[in-house]
Write a protein that holds these residues in place. Structure first.
Motif, PDB file in Angstrom:
ATOM      1  N   UNK A  76       0.833  -1.198   0.000  1.00 41.34           N
ATOM      2  CA  UNK A  76       0.000   0.000   0.000  1.00 41.34           C
ATOM      3  C   UNK A  76       0.872   1.254   0.000  1.00 41.34           C
ATOM      4  N   UNK A  77       1.965   1.204   0.752  1.00 38.65           N
ATOM      5  CA  UNK A  77       2.914   2.324   0.776  1.00 38.65           C
ATOM      6  C   UNK A  77       3.470   2.604  -0.609  1.00 38.65           C
ATOM      7  N   UNK A 186      -1.126  -2.565 -10.645  1.00 38.27           N
ATOM      8  CA  UNK A 186      -1.030  -1.182 -11.114  1.00 38.27           C
ATOM      9  C   UNK A 186      -2.053  -0.933 -12.212  1.00 38.27           C
ATOM     10  N   UNK A 187      -2.657   0.226 -12.184  1.00 38.94           N
ATOM     11  CA  UNK A 187      -3.567   0.595 -13.264  1.00 38.94           C
ATOM     12  C   UNK A 187      -2.735   0.866 -14.511  1.00 38.94           C
ATOM     13  N   UNK A 188      -3.314   0.689 -15.705  1.00 40.01           N
ATOM     14  CA  UNK A 188      -2.538   0.937 -16.929  1.00 40.01           C
ATOM     15  C   UNK A 188      -1.812   2.275 -16.906  1.00 40.01           C
ATOM     16  N   UNK A 189      -2.472   3.307 -16.393  1.00 38.90           N
ATOM     17  CA  UNK A 189      -1.834   4.626 -16.417  1.00 38.90           C
ATOM     18  C   UNK A 189      -0.681   4.727 -15.416  1.00 38.90           C
ATOM     19  N   UNK A 190      -0.595   3.759 -14.485  1.00 35.37           N
ATOM     20  CA  UNK A 190       0.506   3.765 -13.518  1.00 35.37           C
ATOM     21  C   UNK A 190       1.690   2.916 -13.983  1.00 35.37           C
TER      22      UNK A 190
ATOM     23  N   UNK B  58      -5.604  -5.037  -1.346  1.00 35.97           N
ATOM     24  CA  UNK B  58      -4.879  -3.893  -1.892  1.00 35.97           C
ATOM     25  C   UNK B  58      -5.721  -3.173  -2.952  1.00 35.97           C
ATOM     26  N   UNK B  59      -6.316  -3.963  -3.828  1.00 31.49           N
ATOM     27  CA  UNK B  59      -7.173  -3.359  -4.849  1.00 31.49           C
ATOM     28  C   UNK B  59      -8.341  -2.633  -4.216  1.00 31.49           C
ATOM     29  N   UNK B  60      -8.916  -3.240  -3.210  1.00 31.47           N
ATOM     30  CA  UNK B  60     -10.078  -2.637  -2.557  1.00 31.47           C
ATOM     31  C   UNK B  60      -9.689  -1.350  -1.852  1.00 31.47           C
ATOM     32  N   UNK B  61      -8.523  -1.384  -1.248  1.00 28.55           N
ATOM     33  CA  UNK B  61      -8.026  -0.189  -0.565  1.00 28.55           C
ATOM     34  C   UNK B  61      -7.752   0.927  -1.566  1.00 28.55           C
ATOM     35  N   UNK B  76     -19.579  -9.024  -0.730  1.00 23.62           N
ATOM     36  CA  UNK B  76     -19.823  -9.546  -2.081  1.00 23.62           C
ATOM     37  C   UNK B  76     -18.758  -9.046  -3.054  1.00 23.62           C
ATOM     38  N   UNK B  77     -18.407  -7.797  -2.887  1.00 28.97           N
ATOM     39  CA  UNK B  77     -17.359  -7.191  -3.715  1.00 28.97           C
ATOM     40  C   UNK B  77     -16.037  -7.934  -3.529  1.00 28.97           C
ATOM     41  N   UNK B  78     -15.653  -8.128  -2.283  1.00 28.42           N
ATOM     42  CA  UNK B  78     -14.374  -8.782  -1.996  1.00 28.42           C
ATOM     43  C   UNK B  78     -14.325 -10.195  -2.581  1.00 28.42           C
TER      44      UNK B  78
END
Ligand SMILES: [Zn+2]
Lengths: 210, 184
Positions: A76-77, A186-190, B58-61, B76-78
């Motif tokens: 996350x960091x 990572x998102x495509x833009x990242x 991580x994606x959810x965060x 449900x999302x998770x």
């Protein structure tokens, strides 16, 4: 109102009483409203308990450890730093463009969704990678040829701050081709670079994006 | 706790601390049941399951779903995200010719729909909320299929205690399930 046998109803419901005691309990239930009421209260539980396995209950007793949380926290960091540093580092990433021969980069307007396909060559190796916004990251499809057969390869996604994620790994076929699907958080833009490398870290192909 | 709301607070404050707290809250509330679900998705491979959990959280965060008053729960999302990640990982592995056998072994063989998976999650969470002794007695009796006498020997308690403990464990479980809206 209580019944001294009421506390055996749980064991009865779960079927763990010895046969003789079980029979006795069945007879008792016919005459005791208190125990019947407890039985009714528990009736749905065995069915619900069957929805999870012993292994799952054991795992649940011991949830993922603190170490796993720290790993998540570190990821996350990195994502946070990435958001901050993206604009600063995009200039540096652009420099990488110069290092490559025979490269075509499709336009990638920031924030756009359609898949982006990029081709690159390096010596004998020719590759094409398509990056598409996945649910909350990127889906990558790589087509590769000219790789020494049996060569172990990794598809690595590099973020703006140099964060690296292995999106997939595989062994090239005898013909030296491969089609590989990978995923990155990572998102495509990242994504600032996509690299195909050997496990020793030797770059086979390098796709800078900006 | 409404984590979508929590996340929103984190964004508004924009502070690292709030962000960290959001991540911690996500972890505390969901990592356990999510790991159990991911273990199913990966055919019992704990390492891969932990990877799925990590990526899911991580994606959810990073990009939480839009807050939906109709569905205040993130679960449900998770589950859906975890399922997709497991499939992605599975496909990535299948792309490696040398590991075809292994990939087939750990196939994503989950036909549970989300509702069913969600119910399992709630049962598991209810079990987690029980006291250690209550969970232990259900593990011995129901899940390990031991008789009263066998469970008494394993747990080192009298047979009468196995019975009464089972009774109170089931009662707590029923309450815990009810609190989570599982009544059937
Ligand atoms: Zn009775």
């Amino acid at each position: 109102m209580t019944c001294t046998r009421e506390t055996s109803v749980g064991a009865y419901i779960l079927g763990i009483l010895e046969p003789a005691e079980r029979e006795e309990m069945a007879r008792h239930l016919a005459t005791c409203a208190i125990c019947r009421s407890a039985r009714d209260e528990f009736a749905a539980l065995p069915g619900l308990l069957s929805r999870v396995t012993a292994q799952e209950v054991e795992t649940a007793t011991e949830p993922p450890g603190e170490l796993a949380f720290r790993r998540l926290s570190a990821a996350a960091d990195r994502a946070r730093r990435l958001r901050r540093n993206r604009s600063v580092l995009s200039a540096a990433a652009a420099v990488l463009l110069v290092l490559l021969a025979g490269l075509t980069v499709a336009a990638w307007p920031d924030g756009s969704k359609p898949p982006t396909t990029v081709s690159a060559s390096h010596g004998q190796v020719h590759a094409r990678v398509t990056i598409q916004a996945a649910d909350t990251g990127s889906q990558l499809t790589l087509q590769l040829r000219g790789v020494p057969s049996g060569q172990r390869c990794r598809l690595v996604v590099v973020g703006a701050d140099g964060q690296r994620e292995v999106a997939g790994s595989w062994t090239a076929t005898y013909a030296g081709t491969a089609e590989v699907k990978g995923w990155s958080g990572l998102a495509p833009s990242d994504v600032h670079r996509v690299v195909v490398e050997t496990p020793q870290g030797r770059d086979l192909v390098d796709f800078p994006l900006s | 706790m409404n984590l979508v709301g929590l996340w929103a607070v984190g964004r508004v404050v924009g502070s690292t601390t709030a962000d960290d707290e959001t991540l911690r809250a996500l972890w505390n509330e969901h990592a356990g049941p999510l790991l159990a679900y991911a273990m199913r998705l990966t055919g019992g491979d704990r390492g891969r399951a932990e990877d799925v959990v990590q990526e899911t959280l991580l994606r959810t965060w990073r990009r939480p779903p839009e807050a939906d008053p109709e569905r205040p729960s993130l679960r449900p999302w998770l589950l859906t995200v975890a399922h997709r990640i497991a499939i992605d990982h599975h496909r990535a592995r299948q792309a490696r010719p040398t590991e075809v056998g292994e990939a087939a072994l750990a196939g994503v063989a989950v036909d549970d729909d989300v509702d069913r998976a969600l119910e399992s999650w709630l049962v598991l969470e209810a079990l987690r909320s029980l006291s250690q002794t209550h969970r232990e007695v259900l593990l011995e009796t129901y899940y390990r299929d031991r008789s009263v006498a066998e469970a008494a020997a394993t747990l080192g308690i009298p047979e009468g205690t196995v019975k009464s403990r089972t009774f109170y464990a089931l009662r707590s479980l029923r309450v815990a399930l009810e609190e989570r809206g599982v009544t059937s």
